[in-house]
Design a protein around this motif. Sequence first.
Motif, PDB file in Angstrom:
ATOM      1  N   ASP A 290       5.633  71.350  44.240  1.00 15.53           N
ATOM      2  CA  ASP A 290       5.712  72.224  45.419  1.00 15.53           C
ATOM      3  C   ASP A 290       6.266  73.596  45.043  1.00 15.53           C
ATOM      4  O   ASP A 290       5.788  74.626  45.551  1.00 15.53           O
ATOM      5  CB  ASP A 290       6.586  71.577  46.494  1.00 15.53           C
ATOM      6  N   GLU A 291       7.265  73.611  44.173  1.00 18.21           N
ATOM      7  CA  GLU A 291       7.864  74.883  43.764  1.00 18.21           C
ATOM      8  C   GLU A 291       6.867  75.726  42.977  1.00 18.21           C
ATOM      9  O   GLU A 291       6.721  76.931  43.207  1.00 18.21           O
ATOM     10  CB  GLU A 291       9.126  74.629  42.929  1.00 18.21           C
ATOM     11  N   ILE A 292       6.153  75.079  42.053  1.00 14.77           N
ATOM     12  CA  ILE A 292       5.185  75.798  41.227  1.00 14.77           C
ATOM     13  C   ILE A 292       4.004  76.285  42.073  1.00 14.77           C
ATOM     14  O   ILE A 292       3.433  77.349  41.799  1.00 14.77           O
ATOM     15  CB  ILE A 292       4.706  74.890  40.080  1.00 14.77           C
ATOM     16  N   ALA A 293       3.653  75.531  43.120  1.00 22.29           N
ATOM     17  CA  ALA A 293       2.528  75.921  43.979  1.00 22.29           C
ATOM     18  C   ALA A 293       2.781  77.260  44.656  1.00 22.29           C
ATOM     19  O   ALA A 293       1.828  77.965  45.029  1.00 22.29           O
ATOM     20  CB  ALA A 293       2.279  74.841  45.032  1.00 22.29           C
ATOM     21  N   MET A 294       4.052  77.639  44.784  1.00 20.80           N
ATOM     22  CA  MET A 294       4.389  78.907  45.422  1.00 20.80           C
ATOM     23  C   MET A 294       3.947  80.107  44.582  1.00 20.80           C
ATOM     24  O   MET A 294       3.898  81.235  45.079  1.00 20.80           O
ATOM     25  CB  MET A 294       5.893  78.974  45.691  1.00 20.80           C
ATOM     26  N   LEU A 295       3.587  79.859  43.306  1.00 19.17           N
ATOM     27  CA  LEU A 295       3.063  80.931  42.457  1.00 19.17           C
ATOM     28  C   LEU A 295       1.591  81.217  42.774  1.00 19.17           C
ATOM     29  O   LEU A 295       1.026  82.179  42.246  1.00 19.17           O
ATOM     30  CB  LEU A 295       3.205  80.561  40.978  1.00 19.17           C
ATOM     31  N   ASN A 296       0.986  80.357  43.584  1.00 16.84           N
ATOM     32  CA  ASN A 296      -0.426  80.525  43.977  1.00 16.84           C
ATOM     33  C   ASN A 296      -1.375  80.570  42.776  1.00 16.84           C
ATOM     34  O   ASN A 296      -2.375  81.289  42.795  1.00 16.84           O
ATOM     35  CB  ASN A 296      -0.592  81.798  44.816  1.00 16.84           C
ATOM     36  N   GLY A 297      -1.059  79.817  41.741  1.00 17.95           N
ATOM     37  CA  GLY A 297      -1.925  79.746  40.570  1.00 17.95           C
ATOM     38  C   GLY A 297      -1.758  80.885  39.596  1.00 17.95           C
ATOM     39  O   GLY A 297      -2.395  80.893  38.528  1.00 17.95           O
ATOM     40  N   ASP A 298      -0.912  81.875  39.921  1.00 19.57           N
ATOM     41  CA  ASP A 298      -0.680  83.005  39.008  1.00 19.57           C
ATOM     42  C   ASP A 298       0.252  82.589  37.878  1.00 19.57           C
ATOM     43  O   ASP A 298       1.081  81.688  38.028  1.00 19.57           O
ATOM     44  CB  ASP A 298      -0.060  84.178  39.768  1.00 19.57           C
ATOM     45  N   MET A 299       0.107  83.278  36.737  1.00 14.55           N
ATOM     46  CA  MET A 299       1.015  83.031  35.640  1.00 14.55           C
ATOM     47  C   MET A 299       2.411  83.553  36.000  1.00 14.55           C
ATOM     48  O   MET A 299       2.545  84.594  36.653  1.00 14.55           O
ATOM     49  CB  MET A 299       0.527  83.744  34.371  1.00 14.55           C
ATOM     50  N   PRO A 300       3.468  82.851  35.601  1.00 17.85           N
ATOM     51  CA  PRO A 300       4.819  83.290  35.962  1.00 17.85           C
ATOM     52  C   PRO A 300       5.195  84.594  35.262  1.00 17.85           C
ATOM     53  O   PRO A 300       4.701  84.905  34.179  1.00 17.85           O
ATOM     54  CB  PRO A 300       5.704  82.131  35.486  1.00 17.85           C
ATOM     55  N   THR A 301       6.071  85.335  35.890  1.00 18.54           N
ATOM     56  CA  THR A 301       6.612  86.578  35.349  1.00 18.54           C
ATOM     57  C   THR A 301       8.134  86.497  35.413  1.00 18.54           C
ATOM     58  O   THR A 301       8.692  85.595  36.062  1.00 18.54           O
ATOM     59  CB  THR A 301       6.135  87.789  36.162  1.00 18.54           C
TER      60      THR A 301
END
Length: 443
Positions: free
Chosen positions: A283-294
Amino acid sequence: MGLPFIGSAIPMARNPYKFLQDCHRRYGDIYRVPLPIYPLVLANHPDLVSEFMEDTELKYSMSAPIQGRRMQKAVTSVGCPVQALEGQALRDRRKKLMPMFGKKHLAVVSDKFVEVFTDRIDRWLTVAGTGQEVNLQAELPKIVLPAFMYAMFSTKLSDDEVMHADTATRSVMRAIASGLFLATPPNVFPLPGKENLTVSGVHLMRTIRGMVQERRANPTNDADLLNILLGARNDPGNPLTEVDVYSEIMSAIGGGYETIVASMSWTLALLLQHPEHLERLYDEIAMLNGDMPTPDDLPKLPWARACFDEGQRLQGAPINPRYAMQDTELGGYPIPKYTLVASSLYVVHRDPRWWGENAEVYDPMQFFDQDRVNARPRLAFQAFGAGPHHCMGTGMAYMMAQYLLATIFQRYRLHLRPGWQPRQFFSLSTLVKGGVPATITRV
Protein backbone atom coordinates in the motif's frame (compact mmCIF):
# COMPACT_ATOMS: atom_id res chain seq x y z
CA MET A 1 34.08 -21.51 31.73
CA GLY A 2 35.92 -23.31 28.94
CA LEU A 3 38.67 -25.88 28.57
CA PRO A 4 42.38 -25.51 29.42
CA PHE A 5 44.40 -23.61 26.78
CA ILE A 6 41.58 -23.31 24.22
CA GLY A 7 38.97 -21.86 26.58
CA SER A 8 35.57 -21.49 24.89
CA ALA A 9 36.93 -21.38 21.34
CA ILE A 10 35.14 -24.54 20.15
CA PRO A 11 31.53 -23.72 21.16
CA MET A 12 32.03 -20.11 20.11
CA ALA A 13 33.32 -21.10 16.68
CA ARG A 14 30.55 -23.69 16.26
CA ASN A 15 27.73 -21.19 16.82
CA PRO A 16 28.76 -17.74 18.13
CA TYR A 17 25.13 -16.53 18.16
CA LYS A 18 23.78 -19.23 20.45
CA PHE A 19 26.95 -19.29 22.55
CA LEU A 20 26.87 -15.56 23.31
CA GLN A 21 23.12 -15.58 23.92
CA ASP A 22 23.49 -18.46 26.40
CA CYS A 23 26.37 -16.64 28.13
CA HIS A 24 24.32 -13.47 28.45
CA ARG A 25 21.42 -15.36 30.03
CA ARG A 26 23.77 -17.09 32.44
CA TYR A 27 26.28 -14.35 33.33
CA GLY A 28 24.45 -11.06 32.75
CA ASP A 29 25.44 -7.83 31.05
CA ILE A 30 29.22 -8.15 31.34
CA TYR A 31 31.37 -11.27 31.36
CA ARG A 32 34.71 -12.61 30.18
CA VAL A 33 35.06 -15.27 27.47
CA PRO A 34 38.35 -17.22 27.67
CA LEU A 35 39.97 -17.62 24.25
CA PRO A 36 43.44 -18.87 23.29
CA ILE A 37 44.49 -15.83 21.19
CA TYR A 38 43.16 -12.81 23.05
CA PRO A 39 41.09 -12.02 26.15
CA LEU A 40 37.50 -11.10 25.28
CA VAL A 41 35.00 -9.22 27.45
CA LEU A 42 31.35 -8.97 26.39
CA ALA A 43 29.41 -5.94 27.61
CA ASN A 44 25.82 -5.90 26.40
CA HIS A 45 24.01 -3.20 28.35
CA PRO A 46 23.57 -0.07 26.17
CA ASP A 47 25.13 2.12 28.90
CA LEU A 48 28.23 -0.08 28.97
CA VAL A 49 28.35 -0.13 25.18
CA SER A 50 28.41 3.65 25.13
CA GLU A 51 31.49 3.71 27.37
CA PHE A 52 33.73 1.91 24.87
CA MET A 53 31.98 2.51 21.54
CA GLU A 54 31.63 6.26 21.99
CA ASP A 55 34.97 6.82 23.69
CA THR A 56 36.81 9.85 22.28
CA GLU A 57 39.83 9.72 24.60
CA LEU A 58 41.57 6.91 22.71
CA LYS A 59 41.09 4.47 25.57
CA TYR A 60 39.64 2.06 22.98
CA SER A 61 40.61 1.42 19.38
CA MET A 62 38.80 -0.12 16.41
CA SER A 63 41.95 -1.57 14.90
CA ALA A 64 44.24 -2.92 17.61
CA PRO A 65 47.36 -1.23 19.01
CA ILE A 66 48.35 1.19 16.23
CA GLN A 67 47.36 4.49 17.77
CA GLY A 68 50.61 5.71 19.28
CA ARG A 69 52.04 8.68 17.40
CA ARG A 70 54.84 6.68 15.82
CA MET A 71 52.57 3.80 14.87
CA GLN A 72 49.91 6.13 13.46
CA LYS A 73 52.54 7.93 11.41
CA ALA A 74 53.89 4.63 10.10
CA VAL A 75 50.44 3.26 9.31
CA THR A 76 49.39 6.46 7.56
CA SER A 77 52.55 6.49 5.45
CA VAL A 78 52.11 2.87 4.40
CA GLY A 79 48.40 3.28 3.75
CA CYS A 80 45.22 2.12 5.45
CA PRO A 81 41.46 2.68 5.21
CA VAL A 82 39.54 5.02 7.47
CA GLN A 83 38.39 2.15 9.73
CA ALA A 84 41.99 1.53 10.82
CA LEU A 85 42.63 5.13 11.88
CA GLU A 86 42.04 6.75 15.24
CA GLY A 87 42.09 10.20 16.78
CA GLN A 88 42.92 13.18 14.59
CA ALA A 89 43.90 10.99 11.63
CA LEU A 90 40.45 9.42 11.73
CA ARG A 91 38.69 12.78 11.98
CA ASP A 92 40.71 14.20 9.08
CA ARG A 93 40.00 11.23 6.80
CA ARG A 94 36.29 11.16 7.66
CA LYS A 95 36.06 14.88 6.94
CA LYS A 96 37.45 14.26 3.45
CA LEU A 97 35.09 11.37 2.72
CA MET A 98 31.86 12.54 4.36
CA PRO A 99 30.75 14.78 1.46
CA MET A 100 30.14 11.61 -0.58
CA PHE A 101 27.62 10.33 1.97
CA GLY A 102 25.69 13.48 2.82
CA LYS A 103 22.10 14.19 1.72
CA LYS A 104 23.20 16.69 -0.90
CA HIS A 105 25.44 14.25 -2.73
CA LEU A 106 23.07 11.31 -2.34
CA ALA A 107 20.46 13.38 -4.15
CA VAL A 108 22.98 13.87 -6.98
CA VAL A 109 23.70 10.13 -7.39
CA SER A 110 20.14 8.98 -6.70
CA ASP A 111 19.38 8.58 -10.40
CA LYS A 112 22.40 6.30 -10.81
CA PHE A 113 21.11 3.94 -8.13
CA VAL A 114 17.64 3.91 -9.65
CA GLU A 115 19.01 3.34 -13.16
CA VAL A 116 21.02 0.27 -12.19
CA PHE A 117 18.43 -1.09 -9.75
CA THR A 118 15.77 -0.90 -12.44
CA ASP A 119 17.93 -2.50 -15.12
CA ARG A 120 19.11 -5.34 -12.90
CA ILE A 121 15.78 -6.07 -11.23
CA ASP A 122 14.07 -6.15 -14.63
CA ARG A 123 16.31 -9.12 -15.45
CA TRP A 124 14.19 -11.18 -13.05
CA LEU A 125 11.55 -11.23 -15.78
CA THR A 126 13.32 -14.26 -17.26
CA VAL A 127 12.39 -16.38 -14.21
CA ALA A 128 9.20 -14.62 -13.11
CA GLY A 129 6.21 -16.93 -13.33
CA THR A 130 8.26 -19.99 -14.30
CA GLY A 131 8.24 -21.55 -10.83
CA GLN A 132 12.04 -21.67 -10.95
CA GLU A 133 13.50 -21.13 -7.49
CA VAL A 134 16.17 -18.45 -7.11
CA ASN A 135 18.48 -17.53 -4.26
CA LEU A 136 17.62 -13.91 -3.42
CA GLN A 137 20.80 -13.53 -1.38
CA ALA A 138 22.87 -14.50 -4.43
CA GLU A 139 20.82 -12.17 -6.67
CA LEU A 140 21.20 -9.07 -4.51
CA PRO A 141 24.96 -8.54 -5.13
CA LYS A 142 24.22 -8.49 -8.88
CA ILE A 143 21.97 -5.51 -8.22
CA VAL A 144 23.62 -3.66 -5.34
CA LEU A 145 27.31 -3.93 -6.28
CA PRO A 146 27.09 -2.48 -9.82
CA ALA A 147 24.79 0.28 -8.56
CA PHE A 148 27.23 1.17 -5.79
CA MET A 149 30.22 1.19 -8.13
CA TYR A 150 28.40 3.38 -10.65
CA ALA A 151 27.21 5.86 -8.02
CA MET A 152 30.46 6.05 -6.03
CA PHE A 153 33.09 5.64 -8.76
CA SER A 154 31.24 6.37 -12.04
CA THR A 155 32.28 2.88 -13.10
CA LYS A 156 30.06 0.36 -14.87
CA LEU A 157 31.05 -3.24 -14.11
CA SER A 158 30.53 -6.17 -16.44
CA ASP A 159 28.74 -9.24 -15.10
CA ASP A 160 32.12 -11.00 -14.86
CA GLU A 161 33.63 -8.11 -12.88
CA VAL A 162 30.62 -8.10 -10.55
CA MET A 163 31.07 -11.82 -9.89
CA HIS A 164 34.78 -11.52 -9.10
CA ALA A 165 34.32 -8.41 -6.96
CA ASP A 166 31.57 -10.07 -4.95
CA THR A 167 33.53 -13.30 -4.50
CA ALA A 168 36.65 -11.44 -3.41
CA THR A 169 34.74 -9.25 -0.96
CA ARG A 170 32.94 -12.19 0.62
CA SER A 171 36.19 -14.14 0.83
CA VAL A 172 37.93 -11.28 2.62
CA MET A 173 35.00 -11.04 5.04
CA ARG A 174 35.27 -14.76 5.75
CA ALA A 175 39.02 -14.46 6.27
CA ILE A 176 38.52 -11.76 8.90
CA ALA A 177 35.71 -13.76 10.49
CA SER A 178 37.88 -16.86 10.71
CA GLY A 179 40.50 -14.82 12.56
CA LEU A 180 37.94 -13.59 15.07
CA PHE A 181 36.06 -16.81 15.74
CA LEU A 182 38.27 -19.59 14.36
CA ALA A 183 35.53 -20.13 11.78
CA THR A 184 36.03 -21.88 8.43
CA PRO A 185 38.48 -19.78 6.38
CA PRO A 186 37.89 -18.97 2.70
CA ASN A 187 39.35 -21.13 -0.03
CA VAL A 188 42.70 -19.73 -1.24
CA PHE A 189 43.47 -22.44 -3.79
CA PRO A 190 42.37 -21.93 -7.43
CA LEU A 191 40.03 -24.91 -7.71
CA PRO A 192 37.55 -24.87 -10.62
CA GLY A 193 34.02 -23.89 -9.66
CA LYS A 194 34.96 -22.96 -6.09
CA GLU A 195 34.79 -19.58 -4.37
CA ASN A 196 38.40 -18.46 -4.38
CA LEU A 197 40.04 -15.55 -2.56
CA THR A 198 43.26 -15.57 -4.57
CA VAL A 199 41.87 -15.52 -8.12
CA SER A 200 38.96 -13.21 -7.40
CA GLY A 201 41.18 -10.93 -5.33
CA VAL A 202 43.57 -10.54 -8.27
CA HIS A 203 40.64 -9.76 -10.58
CA LEU A 204 39.26 -7.20 -8.14
CA MET A 205 42.63 -5.46 -7.73
CA ARG A 206 42.99 -5.31 -11.51
CA THR A 207 39.57 -3.68 -11.74
CA ILE A 208 40.45 -1.13 -9.05
CA ARG A 209 43.87 -0.41 -10.54
CA GLY A 210 42.27 0.03 -13.96
CA MET A 211 39.74 2.50 -12.50
CA VAL A 212 42.47 4.56 -10.86
CA GLN A 213 44.80 4.53 -13.86
CA GLU A 214 41.99 5.46 -16.26
CA ARG A 215 40.94 8.38 -14.06
CA ARG A 216 44.51 9.63 -13.70
CA ALA A 217 45.01 9.44 -17.47
CA ASN A 218 41.62 10.98 -18.26
CA PRO A 219 40.52 13.27 -15.41
CA THR A 220 36.81 14.05 -15.08
CA ASN A 221 34.67 16.50 -13.16
CA ASP A 222 32.52 13.69 -11.77
CA ALA A 223 31.46 14.31 -8.17
CA ASP A 224 32.41 10.80 -7.07
CA LEU A 225 34.44 9.13 -4.37
CA LEU A 226 37.30 8.33 -6.73
CA ASN A 227 37.91 12.00 -7.48
CA ILE A 228 37.70 12.83 -3.78
CA LEU A 229 40.34 10.19 -3.00
CA LEU A 230 42.65 11.27 -5.81
CA GLY A 231 42.32 14.92 -4.81
CA ALA A 232 42.64 14.40 -1.05
CA ARG A 233 45.71 15.67 0.79
CA ASN A 234 47.28 14.64 4.09
CA ASP A 235 48.39 17.22 6.65
CA PRO A 236 51.76 17.91 4.97
CA GLY A 237 49.86 18.60 1.75
CA ASN A 238 50.83 15.32 0.11
CA PRO A 239 48.25 13.28 -1.85
CA LEU A 240 47.07 9.97 -0.43
CA THR A 241 49.42 7.13 -1.22
CA GLU A 242 48.42 4.62 -3.88
CA VAL A 243 47.92 2.06 -1.12
CA ASP A 244 45.65 4.50 0.74
CA VAL A 245 43.55 5.01 -2.37
CA TYR A 246 43.27 1.27 -3.07
CA SER A 247 42.52 0.44 0.57
CA GLU A 248 39.78 3.08 0.78
CA ILE A 249 38.21 1.77 -2.42
CA MET A 250 38.35 -1.81 -1.12
CA SER A 251 36.94 -0.70 2.22
CA ALA A 252 34.15 1.26 0.54
CA ILE A 253 33.20 -1.73 -1.60
CA GLY A 254 33.03 -4.07 1.40
CA GLY A 255 31.23 -1.64 3.68
CA GLY A 256 29.11 0.02 1.02
CA TYR A 257 27.43 -2.92 -0.62
CA GLU A 258 28.15 -6.20 1.21
CA THR A 259 26.49 -5.05 4.41
CA ILE A 260 23.41 -3.95 2.43
CA VAL A 261 23.26 -7.36 0.72
CA ALA A 262 23.34 -9.11 4.09
CA SER A 263 20.79 -6.80 5.72
CA MET A 264 18.43 -6.89 2.73
CA SER A 265 18.69 -10.69 2.63
CA TRP A 266 17.47 -10.85 6.22
CA THR A 267 14.80 -8.22 5.60
CA LEU A 268 13.33 -10.22 2.72
CA ALA A 269 13.73 -13.56 4.52
CA LEU A 270 11.68 -12.27 7.47
CA LEU A 271 9.31 -9.84 5.76
CA LEU A 272 8.09 -12.46 3.28
CA GLN A 273 6.89 -14.61 6.19
CA HIS A 274 4.49 -11.90 7.37
CA PRO A 275 1.68 -11.14 4.87
CA GLU A 276 0.23 -8.42 7.10
CA HIS A 277 3.48 -6.42 6.99
CA LEU A 278 3.83 -7.05 3.26
CA GLU A 279 0.34 -5.73 2.52
CA ARG A 280 1.15 -2.53 4.36
CA LEU A 281 4.35 -2.20 2.31
CA TYR A 282 2.45 -2.78 -0.95
CA ASP A 283 0.00 0.00 0.00
CA GLU A 284 2.83 2.40 0.83
CA ILE A 285 4.69 1.69 -2.41
CA ALA A 286 1.45 2.06 -4.42
CA MET A 287 1.43 5.73 -3.41
CA LEU A 288 4.35 6.22 -5.83
CA ASN A 289 1.88 5.48 -8.66
CA GLY A 290 4.41 3.25 -10.41
CA ASP A 291 7.07 5.99 -10.60
CA MET A 292 10.65 5.31 -9.64
CA PRO A 293 11.46 6.61 -6.13
CA THR A 294 13.40 9.84 -5.65
CA PRO A 295 15.06 11.39 -2.58
CA ASP A 296 11.86 13.40 -2.04
CA ASP A 297 9.95 10.11 -1.75
CA LEU A 298 12.05 8.70 1.11
CA PRO A 299 9.99 10.38 3.86
CA LYS A 300 6.91 8.87 2.18
CA LEU A 301 8.31 5.34 2.67
CA PRO A 302 8.60 5.10 6.49
CA TRP A 303 7.18 1.56 6.59
CA ALA A 304 9.83 0.38 4.10
CA ARG A 305 12.50 1.89 6.34
CA ALA A 306 10.98 0.25 9.42
CA CYS A 307 10.89 -3.12 7.61
CA PHE A 308 14.59 -2.73 6.82
CA ASP A 309 15.54 -1.72 10.38
CA GLU A 310 13.63 -4.68 11.80
CA GLY A 311 15.47 -6.97 9.39
CA GLN A 312 18.76 -5.51 10.60
CA ARG A 313 17.73 -5.94 14.22
CA LEU A 314 17.05 -9.65 13.92
CA GLN A 315 20.00 -10.19 11.60
CA GLY A 316 22.41 -9.16 14.34
CA ALA A 317 26.15 -9.71 14.50
CA PRO A 318 28.02 -11.82 17.05
CA ILE A 319 30.30 -9.00 18.23
CA ASN A 320 31.17 -5.37 17.53
CA PRO A 321 34.64 -5.11 19.08
CA ARG A 322 37.10 -2.49 20.31
CA TYR A 323 40.59 -2.98 21.78
CA ALA A 324 41.36 -1.47 25.16
CA MET A 325 44.46 0.68 24.62
CA GLN A 326 45.23 1.10 28.31
CA ASP A 327 44.36 -0.46 31.63
CA THR A 328 40.87 0.78 32.35
CA GLU A 329 37.56 -0.13 33.98
CA LEU A 330 34.14 -1.00 32.60
CA GLY A 331 31.06 -1.50 34.73
CA GLY A 332 33.24 -1.70 37.83
CA TYR A 333 35.41 -4.46 36.38
CA PRO A 334 39.11 -4.03 35.51
CA ILE A 335 39.92 -4.20 31.79
CA PRO A 336 43.61 -4.91 31.11
CA LYS A 337 45.32 -3.23 28.20
CA TYR A 338 44.75 -4.92 24.80
CA THR A 339 41.64 -6.74 25.99
CA LEU A 340 39.07 -7.11 23.23
CA VAL A 341 35.87 -5.49 24.52
CA ALA A 342 32.70 -6.04 22.51
CA SER A 343 28.94 -5.93 22.43
CA SER A 344 26.90 -8.64 20.72
CA LEU A 345 24.30 -7.09 18.43
CA TYR A 346 22.60 -10.48 18.25
CA VAL A 347 22.15 -10.39 22.04
CA VAL A 348 21.36 -6.69 22.51
CA HIS A 349 18.87 -6.67 19.63
CA ARG A 350 16.92 -9.51 21.24
CA ASP A 351 16.96 -8.30 24.83
CA PRO A 352 13.35 -8.35 26.16
CA ARG A 353 14.16 -5.33 28.34
CA TRP A 354 14.36 -3.17 25.22
CA TRP A 355 12.28 -5.10 22.69
CA GLY A 356 9.50 -6.69 24.76
CA GLU A 357 8.40 -10.25 25.38
CA ASN A 358 8.16 -10.97 21.65
CA ALA A 359 11.67 -9.77 20.90
CA GLU A 360 12.33 -12.72 18.59
CA VAL A 361 9.34 -11.89 16.36
CA TYR A 362 9.73 -9.77 13.22
CA ASP A 363 7.69 -6.62 13.88
CA PRO A 364 8.46 -3.38 11.98
CA MET A 365 6.34 -1.50 14.54
CA GLN A 366 9.45 -1.68 16.73
CA PHE A 367 10.75 1.18 14.57
CA PHE A 368 7.54 2.67 13.15
CA ASP A 369 5.99 3.34 16.57
CA GLN A 370 7.84 6.41 17.87
CA ASP A 371 6.72 5.74 21.44
CA ARG A 372 8.53 2.40 21.38
CA VAL A 373 11.61 4.02 19.87
CA ASN A 374 11.69 6.73 22.55
CA ALA A 375 11.15 4.22 25.38
CA ARG A 376 14.32 2.19 24.79
CA PRO A 377 17.96 3.22 25.29
CA ARG A 378 19.63 4.80 22.27
CA LEU A 379 22.22 2.03 21.85
CA ALA A 380 19.70 -0.76 22.17
CA PHE A 381 19.94 -0.65 18.35
CA GLN A 382 23.48 -0.67 16.98
CA ALA A 383 23.19 -1.67 13.34
CA PHE A 384 25.40 1.24 12.21
CA GLY A 385 27.77 1.31 15.16
CA ALA A 386 28.34 4.34 17.35
CA GLY A 387 30.93 6.93 18.27
CA PRO A 388 33.92 7.98 16.17
CA HIS A 389 33.52 4.94 13.89
CA HIS A 390 29.79 5.32 13.32
CA CYS A 391 29.08 4.23 9.75
CA MET A 392 29.45 7.14 7.33
CA GLY A 393 27.16 5.45 4.84
CA THR A 394 24.06 5.25 7.07
CA GLY A 395 22.04 7.63 4.89
CA MET A 396 23.07 5.80 1.74
CA ALA A 397 22.13 2.45 3.28
CA TYR A 398 18.59 3.63 4.04
CA MET A 399 18.21 5.15 0.58
CA MET A 400 19.36 1.94 -1.10
CA ALA A 401 17.11 -0.23 1.08
CA GLN A 402 14.00 1.89 0.50
CA TYR A 403 14.71 2.12 -3.24
CA LEU A 404 15.24 -1.63 -3.47
CA LEU A 405 12.04 -2.53 -1.64
CA ALA A 406 10.04 -0.07 -3.74
CA THR A 407 11.56 -1.17 -7.05
CA ILE A 408 11.21 -4.90 -6.33
CA PHE A 409 7.63 -4.84 -5.07
CA GLN A 410 6.39 -2.48 -7.77
CA ARG A 411 7.19 -5.28 -10.21
CA TYR A 412 7.05 -8.62 -8.42
CA ARG A 413 5.70 -10.75 -5.65
CA LEU A 414 8.22 -13.01 -3.95
CA HIS A 415 7.34 -16.36 -2.36
CA LEU A 416 9.61 -18.23 0.05
CA ARG A 417 10.04 -21.98 -0.14
CA PRO A 418 7.25 -23.47 2.04
CA GLY A 419 8.45 -24.34 5.54
CA TRP A 420 11.84 -22.69 5.11
CA GLN A 421 13.32 -20.71 8.00
CA PRO A 422 16.43 -18.46 7.94
CA ARG A 423 19.49 -19.21 10.04
CA GLN A 424 22.52 -17.04 10.77
CA PHE A 425 25.84 -17.58 9.00
CA PHE A 426 28.81 -15.60 10.29
CA SER A 427 30.97 -13.97 7.62
CA LEU A 428 31.80 -10.71 9.43
CA SER A 429 28.40 -9.55 8.20
CA THR A 430 25.69 -11.98 9.23
CA LEU A 431 24.35 -13.69 6.12
CA VAL A 432 21.46 -16.12 5.76
CA LYS A 433 22.90 -19.61 5.84
CA GLY A 434 22.43 -21.26 2.45
CA GLY A 435 20.76 -18.18 0.97
CA VAL A 436 17.09 -17.17 0.64
CA PRO A 437 15.17 -19.59 -1.64
CA ALA A 438 12.18 -18.01 -3.37
CA THR A 439 10.07 -18.00 -6.51
CA ILE A 440 9.07 -14.82 -8.33
CA THR A 441 5.84 -13.77 -10.02
CA ARG A 442 5.01 -10.54 -11.85
CA VAL A 443 2.57 -8.02 -10.45
